[in-house]
Write a protein that holds these residues in place. Structure first.
Motif, PDB file in Angstrom:
ATOM      1  N   THR A 104       0.837  -1.199   0.000  1.00 47.27           N
ATOM      2  CA  THR A 104       0.000   0.000   0.000  1.00 47.27           C
ATOM      3  C   THR A 104       0.872   1.250   0.000  1.00 47.27           C
ATOM      4  OG1 THR A 104      -1.702  -1.205   1.223  1.00 47.27           O
ATOM      5  CG2 THR A 104      -1.850   1.202   1.227  1.00 47.27           C
ATOM      6  N   LEU A 105       1.925   1.240   0.823  1.00 49.93           N
ATOM      7  CA  LEU A 105       2.839   2.379   0.888  1.00 49.93           C
ATOM      8  C   LEU A 105       3.557   2.568  -0.453  1.00 49.93           C
ATOM      9  CD1 LEU A 105       4.197   4.589   2.591  1.00 49.93           C
ATOM     10  CD2 LEU A 105       5.904   2.887   3.239  1.00 49.93           C
ATOM     11  N   LEU A 106       4.011   1.469  -1.025  1.00 48.69           N
ATOM     12  CA  LEU A 106       4.698   1.535  -2.315  1.00 48.69           C
ATOM     13  C   LEU A 106       3.752   2.000  -3.418  1.00 48.69           C
ATOM     14  CD1 LEU A 106       7.391   1.015  -3.708  1.00 48.69           C
ATOM     15  CD2 LEU A 106       6.672  -1.332  -4.078  1.00 48.69           C
ATOM     16  N   THR A 107       2.520   1.523  -3.412  1.00 50.50           N
ATOM     17  CA  THR A 107       1.527   1.932  -4.399  1.00 50.50           C
ATOM     18  C   THR A 107       1.216   3.412  -4.256  1.00 50.50           C
ATOM     19  OG1 THR A 107       0.566  -0.286  -4.368  1.00 50.50           O
ATOM     20  CG2 THR A 107      -0.789   1.467  -5.280  1.00 50.50           C
ATOM     21  N   ASP A 108       1.030   3.888  -3.020  1.00 44.82           N
ATOM     22  CA  ASP A 108       0.757   5.311  -2.789  1.00 44.82           C
ATOM     23  C   ASP A 108       1.942   6.179  -3.238  1.00 44.82           C
ATOM     24  OD1 ASP A 108      -1.726   4.719  -1.785  1.00 44.82           O
ATOM     25  OD2 ASP A 108      -1.140   4.899   0.334  1.00 44.82           O
ATOM     26  N   ALA A 109       3.152   5.703  -2.964  1.00 47.05           N
ATOM     27  CA  ALA A 109       4.347   6.454  -3.376  1.00 47.05           C
ATOM     28  C   ALA A 109       4.438   6.497  -4.898  1.00 47.05           C
ATOM     29  CB  ALA A 109       5.599   5.820  -2.784  1.00 47.05           C
ATOM     30  N   MET A 110       4.151   5.382  -5.562  1.00 47.61           N
ATOM     31  CA  MET A 110       4.195   5.345  -7.024  1.00 47.61           C
ATOM     32  C   MET A 110       3.126   6.251  -7.619  1.00 47.61           C
ATOM     33  SD  MET A 110       6.701   3.614  -8.024  1.00 47.61           S
ATOM     34  CE  MET A 110       6.409   3.209  -9.709  1.00 47.61           C
ATOM     35  N   LEU A 111       1.926   6.266  -7.058  1.00 48.50           N
ATOM     36  CA  LEU A 111       0.863   7.153  -7.535  1.00 48.50           C
ATOM     37  C   LEU A 111       1.260   8.626  -7.364  1.00 48.50           C
ATOM     38  CD1 LEU A 111      -2.404   5.382  -6.350  1.00 48.50           C
ATOM     39  CD2 LEU A 111      -1.646   5.742  -8.691  1.00 48.50           C
TER      40      LEU A 111
ATOM     41  N   LEU B 163       2.938  13.590  -9.843  1.00 42.39           N
ATOM     42  CA  LEU B 163       3.897  14.683  -9.914  1.00 42.39           C
ATOM     43  C   LEU B 163       4.517  14.762 -11.315  1.00 42.39           C
ATOM     44  CD1 LEU B 163       5.307  16.924  -8.342  1.00 42.39           C
ATOM     45  CD2 LEU B 163       7.050  15.260  -7.688  1.00 42.39           C
ATOM     46  N   ALA B 164       4.856  13.633 -11.908  1.00 49.43           N
ATOM     47  CA  ALA B 164       5.409  13.609 -13.263  1.00 49.43           C
ATOM     48  C   ALA B 164       4.375  14.126 -14.263  1.00 49.43           C
ATOM     49  CB  ALA B 164       5.855  12.197 -13.623  1.00 49.43           C
TER      50      ALA B 164
END
Length: 161
Positions: free
Chosen positions: A12-19, A24-25
């Motif tokens: 979940t943390l990794l998914t939120d960080a990727m989103l 941002l990109a």
């Protein structure tokens, strides 16, 4: 804690960080696209301005050159003698004005409608610009022949005090 719960939290943390990174990109991408679009619009406007300026300069030259030629030709063939006759009372000043109108009409007929429209659109009046060109050409003729406007009683080879 169980391994599944830790793995689930990490996912979940990794998914939120990727989103967040993707968002941002995307925001930066949109910013740079808008920046490029603004730059392209500015360059396009500059090209249009250069093109408009070139078209106007060409139109102005299309008027200036025939005006100078017509005034020079009229001076050589008719105007000089007519001015002398007006000074001597043989001819009427109206004949000089009619000669000016003839030059105006000849030059106006020689200038294309596109050039006339460009000058009107840019300067407001083609006729006013043509009149100024003719007056300038007459002034140049008079400056090149300083004795053209002297009275008959003063010989051209004597100095005027």
């Amino acid at each position: 804690m169980e391994t599944g719960t830790i793995q689930n939290a990490a996912n979940t943390l990794l998914t939120d960080a990727m989103l967040a990174v993707v968002s941002l990109a995307g925001a930066y991408g949109i910013y740079f696209i808008r920046l490029c679009a603004t730059k392209v619009k500015s360059q396009t406007a500059q090209i249009r301005n250069e093109r408009t300026r070139w078209v106007l300069d060409t139109a102005l030259d299309d008027v200036r050159q025939p005006a100078e030629l017509s005034v020079g030709a009229m001076e050589q063939t008719t105007a000089k003698k007519l001015r002398e006759n007006v000074k001597n009372g043989i001819a009427d000043r109206e004949e000089l004005l009619a000669l000016g109108k003839t030059v105006f009409d000849e030059v106006k007929a020689a200038v294309g409608p596109e050039a006339q429209a460009t000058i009107t659109r840019t300067l407001g009046s083609f006729d006013d610009y043509l009149t100024k060109c003719i007056e300038d050409a007459v002034l140049k003729v008079k400056q090149n022949d300083p004795f053209a406007m002297l009275p008959e009683s003063i010989p051209a080879n004597e100095s005027v005090h």
